[in-house]
Design a protein around this motif. Structure first.
Motif, PDB file in Angstrom:
ATOM      1  N   UNK A 143       0.515  -1.524   0.151  1.00  0.00           N
ATOM      2  CA  UNK A 143      -0.019   0.195  -0.520  1.00  0.00           C
ATOM      3  C   UNK A 143       1.134   1.654   0.438  1.00  0.00           C
ATOM      4  N   UNK A 144       0.942   1.234   1.160  1.00  0.00           N
ATOM      5  CA  UNK A 144       2.647   2.341   0.675  1.00  0.00           C
ATOM      6  C   UNK A 144       3.724   2.640  -0.783  1.00  0.00           C
ATOM      7  N   UNK A 145       3.935   1.637  -0.985  1.00  0.00           N
ATOM      8  CA  UNK A 145       4.557   1.576  -1.603  1.00  0.00           C
ATOM      9  C   UNK A 145       4.161   2.423  -3.445  1.00  0.00           C
ATOM     10  N   UNK A 146       3.158   1.825  -3.261  1.00  0.00           N
ATOM     11  CA  UNK A 146       1.738   2.653  -4.577  1.00  0.00           C
ATOM     12  C   UNK A 146       1.967   3.861  -3.834  1.00  0.00           C
ATOM     13  N   UNK A 147       1.307   4.722  -2.886  1.00  0.00           N
ATOM     14  CA  UNK A 147       0.952   5.531  -1.814  1.00  0.00           C
ATOM     15  C   UNK A 147       1.854   6.804  -2.548  1.00  0.00           C
ATOM     16  N   UNK A 148       3.309   5.895  -2.149  1.00  0.00           N
ATOM     17  CA  UNK A 148       4.758   7.043  -2.439  1.00  0.00           C
ATOM     18  C   UNK A 148       5.005   6.854  -3.631  1.00  0.00           C
ATOM     19  N   UNK A 149       4.047   6.409  -4.658  1.00  0.00           N
ATOM     20  CA  UNK A 149       4.653   6.532  -6.750  1.00  0.00           C
ATOM     21  C   UNK A 149       3.458   7.735  -6.642  1.00  0.00           C
ATOM     22  N   UNK A 150       2.492   7.113  -6.113  1.00  0.00           N
ATOM     23  CA  UNK A 150       1.423   8.350  -6.402  1.00  0.00           C
ATOM     24  C   UNK A 150       1.828  10.112  -5.725  1.00  0.00           C
TER      25      UNK A 150
ATOM     26  N   UNK B 122      -5.573   1.942  -8.705  1.00  0.00           N
ATOM     27  CA  UNK B 122      -4.735   1.784  -9.814  1.00  0.00           C
ATOM     28  C   UNK B 122      -3.426   1.482 -10.040  1.00  0.00           C
ATOM     29  N   UNK B 123      -3.007   1.878  -9.349  1.00  0.00           N
ATOM     30  CA  UNK B 123      -1.679   1.667  -8.659  1.00  0.00           C
ATOM     31  C   UNK B 123      -1.246  -0.001  -8.275  1.00  0.00           C
ATOM     32  N   UNK B 124      -2.572   0.095  -6.851  1.00  0.00           N
ATOM     33  CA  UNK B 124      -1.832  -0.490  -6.394  1.00  0.00           C
ATOM     34  C   UNK B 124      -2.224  -1.997  -7.379  1.00  0.00           C
ATOM     35  N   UNK B 125      -3.573  -1.554  -8.264  1.00  0.00           N
ATOM     36  CA  UNK B 125      -3.848  -2.781  -8.895  1.00  0.00           C
ATOM     37  C   UNK B 125      -2.589  -3.594 -10.420  1.00  0.00           C
ATOM     38  N   UNK B 126      -2.020  -2.293  -9.897  1.00  0.00           N
ATOM     39  CA  UNK B 126      -1.257  -2.711 -11.574  1.00  0.00           C
ATOM     40  C   UNK B 126       0.128  -3.463 -11.093  1.00  0.00           C
TER      41      UNK B 126
END
Length: 258
Positions: free
Chosen positions: A149-156, A234-238
């Protein structure tokens, strides 16, 4: 953004259910004799209390938490007459000294503003020879559902890193936990890992609990406006796919003796 701890059912859907799986391993690991008096500090929705009642044959168990909402869920879920629940602060337990054979805490000590003060209280209310123990998530590495979750969050949103439990809670590692326990005067301190599977049949099963707002990750997700929350989804789904999503969760467990 602040951590939110009020809606017990939403917390259950997020990590309460996984805490139950850890508790099922943690309670036997403590080796507490039957007919003991237990205290569960930061009892939340009652996951650890319920495990003690099922697995440890206690004479009684008291659950203490600072969230009235969580305590309401605990009282509804745990109806065994050996259990009682009270509103209270881990740093100032309104309980007698040397009263409990086992003082335990699940997924809570890192959220206490002064964990050292809490451990002093844990030791005070434990009987001489009693067990003082806890478990916390390995946020930085082993708690995969949060790590992704946080890896995706910090990407966005690179600014999301400051909310990541792995960055916030230095306590959630073996050496700091051991130091906290020994610093409270406890002996025979042991730290070990507990790892459980966390399986989500579909991506929706993984994502939906983050919309409940309970805890740092869900609170962050619900602080976003709809377009940014959709981008995070969407980042998490990818990264994770449509499912099934098979992850693991690791907790650090620590115990000592008064």
């Amino acid at each position: 953004m602040t951590d939110v701890w009020s809606a017990g059912d939403a917390y259950e859907a997020y990590v309460g259910r996984w805490s139950r799986a850890v508790a099922a391993i943690f309670v036997p690991w403590l080796g507490v004799r039957p007919n003991a008096r237990w205290l569960d500090v930061g009892c939340g929705t009652g996951a650890l209390t319920a495990a003690v009642l099922i697995l440890a044959e206690p004479a009684s168990i008291v659950g203490v938490d600072s969230s009235a909402g969580f305590l309401g869920t605990a009282r509804n879920r745990v109806t065994d007459p050996r259990a009682e629940f009270y509103l209270g602060d881990a740093r100032e337990l309104r309980l007698a000294s040397s009263a409990y054979d086992a003082v335990i805490s699940g997924l809570a000590i890192n959220f206490v503003p002064e964990p050292g003060a809490a451990l002093t209280e844990f030791a005070r209310v434990a009987k001489p020879g009693g067990v003082v123990a806890a478990y916390v998530w390995d946020y930085a590495e082993g708690m995969e559902l949060m790590r992704h979750f946080w890896a995706a969050a910090t990407t966005v949103d690179p600014g999301a890193e400051r909310f990541h439990e792995g960055s916030r809670f230095a306590l959630c590692h073996p050496d700091p936990l051991r130091a906290l326990w020994t610093g409270a005067g406890l002996s025979d301190v042991v730290v070990d890992s507990i790892e459980i599977p966390t399986v989500f049949p579909t991506f929706a099963d993984y994502w939906q609990p983050f919309l409940g707002g309970q805890g740092p990750g869900p609170a962050y997700a619900m602080s976003l406006d709809e377009p940014r929350r959709a981008a995070l989804r969407d980042e998490l789904r990818s990264r994770l796919g449509e499912g099934p999503i098979e992850l693991t969760a690791r907790a650090w467990a620590v115990r000592g003796t008064r």
